[in-house]
Design a protein around this motif. Structure first.
Motif, PDB file in Angstrom:
ATOM      1  N   VAL A  60       0.873  -1.176   0.000  1.00 16.30           N
ATOM      2  CA  VAL A  60       0.000   0.000   0.000  1.00 16.30           C
ATOM      3  C   VAL A  60       0.911   1.228   0.000  1.00 16.30           C
ATOM      4  O   VAL A  60       1.348   1.680   1.057  1.00 16.30           O
ATOM      5  CB  VAL A  60      -0.934   0.017   1.225  1.00 16.30           C
ATOM      6  N   PRO A  61       1.243   1.763  -1.170  1.00 16.89           N
ATOM      7  CA  PRO A  61       2.188   2.877  -1.216  1.00 16.89           C
ATOM      8  C   PRO A  61       1.629   4.123  -0.554  1.00 16.89           C
ATOM      9  O   PRO A  61       0.503   4.528  -0.809  1.00 16.89           O
ATOM     10  CB  PRO A  61       2.415   3.092  -2.723  1.00 16.89           C
ATOM     11  N   ASP A  62       2.456   4.727   0.314  1.00 20.72           N
ATOM     12  CA  ASP A  62       2.010   5.903   1.055  1.00 20.72           C
ATOM     13  C   ASP A  62       3.237   6.704   1.487  1.00 20.72           C
ATOM     14  O   ASP A  62       3.971   6.277   2.391  1.00 20.72           O
ATOM     15  CB  ASP A  62       1.198   5.471   2.282  1.00 20.72           C
ATOM     16  N   PRO A  63       3.481   7.855   0.879  1.00 14.06           N
ATOM     17  CA  PRO A  63       4.650   8.650   1.268  1.00 14.06           C
ATOM     18  C   PRO A  63       4.600   9.101   2.721  1.00 14.06           C
ATOM     19  O   PRO A  63       5.649   9.346   3.332  1.00 14.06           O
ATOM     20  CB  PRO A  63       4.620   9.840   0.306  1.00 14.06           C
ATOM     21  N   ALA A  64       3.408   9.210   3.309  1.00 13.36           N
ATOM     22  CA  ALA A  64       3.305   9.591   4.714  1.00 13.36           C
ATOM     23  C   ALA A  64       3.968   8.552   5.614  1.00 13.36           C
ATOM     24  O   ALA A  64       4.504   8.873   6.681  1.00 13.36           O
ATOM     25  CB  ALA A  64       1.846   9.777   5.114  1.00 13.36           C
ATOM     26  N   GLU A  65       3.942   7.284   5.183  1.00 12.27           N
ATOM     27  CA  GLU A  65       4.597   6.229   5.946  1.00 12.27           C
ATOM     28  C   GLU A  65       6.117   6.402   5.924  1.00 12.27           C
ATOM     29  O   GLU A  65       6.810   6.136   6.903  1.00 12.27           O
ATOM     30  CB  GLU A  65       4.221   4.855   5.383  1.00 12.27           C
ATOM     31  N   ALA A 366      -0.276  -0.972 -16.031  1.00  8.61           N
ATOM     32  CA  ALA A 366      -0.893  -1.097 -14.708  1.00  8.61           C
ATOM     33  C   ALA A 366      -0.028  -0.444 -13.636  1.00  8.61           C
ATOM     34  O   ALA A 366      -0.535   0.226 -12.722  1.00  8.61           O
ATOM     35  CB  ALA A 366      -1.134  -2.558 -14.372  1.00  8.61           C
ATOM     36  N   GLU A 367       1.281  -0.614 -13.733  1.00  4.65           N
ATOM     37  CA  GLU A 367       2.185  -0.005 -12.760  1.00  4.65           C
ATOM     38  C   GLU A 367       2.194   1.517 -12.890  1.00  4.65           C
ATOM     39  O   GLU A 367       2.288   2.237 -11.881  1.00  4.65           O
ATOM     40  CB  GLU A 367       3.605  -0.556 -12.923  1.00  4.65           C
ATOM     41  N   ALA A 368       2.105   2.026 -14.129  1.00  4.29           N
ATOM     42  CA  ALA A 368       2.045   3.475 -14.324  1.00  4.29           C
ATOM     43  C   ALA A 368       0.780   4.045 -13.688  1.00  4.29           C
ATOM     44  O   ALA A 368       0.803   5.125 -13.074  1.00  4.29           O
ATOM     45  CB  ALA A 368       2.107   3.810 -15.809  1.00  4.29           C
ATOM     46  N   GLU A 369      -0.315   3.331 -13.816  1.00  2.00           N
ATOM     47  CA  GLU A 369      -1.573   3.774 -13.197  1.00  2.00           C
ATOM     48  C   GLU A 369      -1.468   3.722 -11.678  1.00  2.00           C
ATOM     49  O   GLU A 369      -1.969   4.614 -10.972  1.00  2.00           O
ATOM     50  CB  GLU A 369      -2.723   2.902 -13.694  1.00  2.00           C
ATOM     51  N   ARG A 370      -0.826   2.689 -11.164  1.00  2.00           N
ATOM     52  CA  ARG A 370      -0.638   2.567  -9.712  1.00  2.00           C
ATOM     53  C   ARG A 370       0.216   3.718  -9.186  1.00  2.00           C
ATOM     54  O   ARG A 370      -0.102   4.324  -8.148  1.00  2.00           O
ATOM     55  CB  ARG A 370       0.027   1.219  -9.403  1.00  2.00           C
ATOM     56  N   LEU A 371       1.283   4.054  -9.903  1.00  2.00           N
ATOM     57  CA  LEU A 371       2.149   5.156  -9.513  1.00  2.00           C
ATOM     58  C   LEU A 371       1.397   6.484  -9.541  1.00  2.00           C
ATOM     59  O   LEU A 371       1.451   7.271  -8.582  1.00  2.00           O
ATOM     60  CB  LEU A 371       3.362   5.211 -10.440  1.00  2.00           C
ATOM     61  N   ALA A 372       0.670   6.729 -10.622  1.00  2.00           N
ATOM     62  CA  ALA A 372      -0.071   7.986 -10.750  1.00  2.00           C
ATOM     63  C   ALA A 372      -1.099   8.128  -9.634  1.00  2.00           C
ATOM     64  O   ALA A 372      -1.326   9.242  -9.126  1.00  2.00           O
ATOM     65  CB  ALA A 372      -0.754   8.052 -12.112  1.00  2.00           C
ATOM     66  N   ALA A 373      -1.703   7.023  -9.223  1.00  2.00           N
ATOM     67  CA  ALA A 373      -2.754   7.073  -8.212  1.00  2.00           C
ATOM     68  C   ALA A 373      -2.224   7.543  -6.868  1.00  2.00           C
ATOM     69  O   ALA A 373      -2.856   8.368  -6.195  1.00  2.00           O
ATOM     70  CB  ALA A 373      -3.416   5.700  -8.077  1.00  2.00           C
TER      71      ALA A 373
END
Length: 396
Positions: A60-65, A366-373
């Protein structure tokens, strides 16, 4: 009776990479601390890289983490270490990285600062020590401060030096920037939460704990420990790979390797590699995977010899003139292209290789969409621009 040397082929190296570097979806981590441990260290010269590299490997990518780990819990520590590069490492590894490489680098940084100040503004070591004492006192009083705020308290920090006078790259460098860099290298100050968002390198500074006060092992023991950790993450690899990654002398590298009980293996190109004794068997293949990794990602910068995962013909597109790699597209353990973010936020990519065909293209999409999200409204411009990134982003 002679024994043949174990052989580890390129497919086995790529399979290890996908699993150990947490790039296959089933291998992704829950916390950024796990990512740093898996990769030994996260490149931190470009502030955005730490977040992008960690989030590429988080379930679950989260820069706050990542910010939590860096600035709240201090479970990730920034320090100047291998190859005089800024890294973020797990708190447990910080004393090892400091003793094995960081302390020697800090000493060189201080010697360089003393000479630079003597020539540039006429300071002797007594003057430098007095300014440092005032700077540390001002920081302690404030608790956290930017360089600009510290110059309000310590006017001497405003002095500057013209470097490379008369050259096209002539620049004026403030004393504050060099002095704080050295204090940070010594662990006496720490980079705190930046001004602005997670892509910013305009850090606030906070008091730090000198690495000399930590329970660090002796240098030789620390080098052996770091070599063991690196081989577990990046092996099989060569002595030259480890020497390049650490910045150690060849003698220190060989001694460190000898202390790990590493086994010599034969790689597909016929060169001699090294692997830990428990890493000689076949590596299970992960499921097919794609990844969009940032500029200076630890995986892309993990080895000196890269032909097993990077086509030499692609180097001019993906690297700058100083050897810094830009954003890369991966498919099953091999770099097959690059990516960039346009000013409107769109993630764009280009394949330089047809490896994987339609399956790879679909996975990359799919990875590009995941990154953009998860990036959302944040705009990313790598600190070191590469030809393909400039072209794709439309920002020269």
């Amino acid at each position: 009776m002679s024994h043949s040397r174990p052989r580890i082929d390129t497919a086995g190296r790529r399979a290890r990479l996908g699993r150990r570097h947490l790039l296959a979806p089933a291998c992704r981590a829950a916390r950024p601390e796990e990512v740093a441990d898996a990769l030994v260290a996260l490149h931190a010269t470009d502030a955005a890289t730490v977040h992008l590299a960690a989030c590429a490997r988080l379930a679950v990518p989260d820069p706050a983490e990542v910010e939590r780990a860096l600035y709240d819990d201090h479970t990730l520590v920034r320090l100047l270490a291998m190859r005089r590069t800024l890294f973020a490492v797990g708190a447990d590894l910080a004393p090892v990285a400091s003793s094995s490489t960081g302390r020697a680098i800090a000493a060189k940084e201080r010697a360089g600062l003393v000479g630079w100040l003597a020539k540039g503004v006429g300071w002797d070591e007594r003057r430098l020590a007095a300014v440092e004492e005032k700077t540390l006192a001002a920081l302690a009083a404030r608790g956290t401060a930017t360089a600009a705020e510290l110059t309000e308290d310590v006017p001497a920090l405003r002095e500057s030096v013209v470097v490379s006078p008369g050259k096209p790259y002539e620049a004026t460098v403030a004393v504050s920037s060099r002095l704080l860099r050295v204090l940070a290298a010594e662990g006496r100050v720490r980079r705190g939460r930046p001004r602005g968002g997670w892509t910013s390198s305009s850090f606030r500074w906070t008091p730090g704990t000198a690495f000399a006060e930590l329970a660090a092992p002796p240098a030789a023991e620390a080098r052996a420990a770091l070599a063991r950790r690196w081989l577990a993450a990046y092996g099989p690899a060569t002595v030259e790979d480890l020497k390049w990654w650490t910045g150690w002398t060849l003698t220190d590298t060989r001694r460190a390797v000898a202390a790990t009980d590493a086994v010599e293996v034969t790689l597909d190109d016929g060169t001699t590699g090294l692997a830990l004794p428990d890493d000689l068997g076949p590596a299970p293949e992960p499921e097919p995977w794609a990844a969009l990794l940032p500029a200076l990602d630890p995986t892309a910068m993990g080895w000196k010899a890269r032909d097993w995962y990077l086509d030499p013909d692609h180097v001019p597109h993906l690297f700058d003139r100083s050897g810094n790699i830009g954003p890369t597209v991966w498919w099953n353990g091999r770099i097959i292209g690059g990516w960039a973010q346009r000013p409107d936020g769109e993630i764009v990519w280009r394949l330089l290789s047809g490896d994987g065909g339609g399956e790879a293209a679909a996975a990359v999409t799919a990875e590009a969409e995941r990154l953009a999200a998860w990036v959302g409204p944040v705009r990313i411009t790598p600190r070191f621009r590469t030809p393909l990134e400039r072209e794709l982003s439309g920002r020269r």
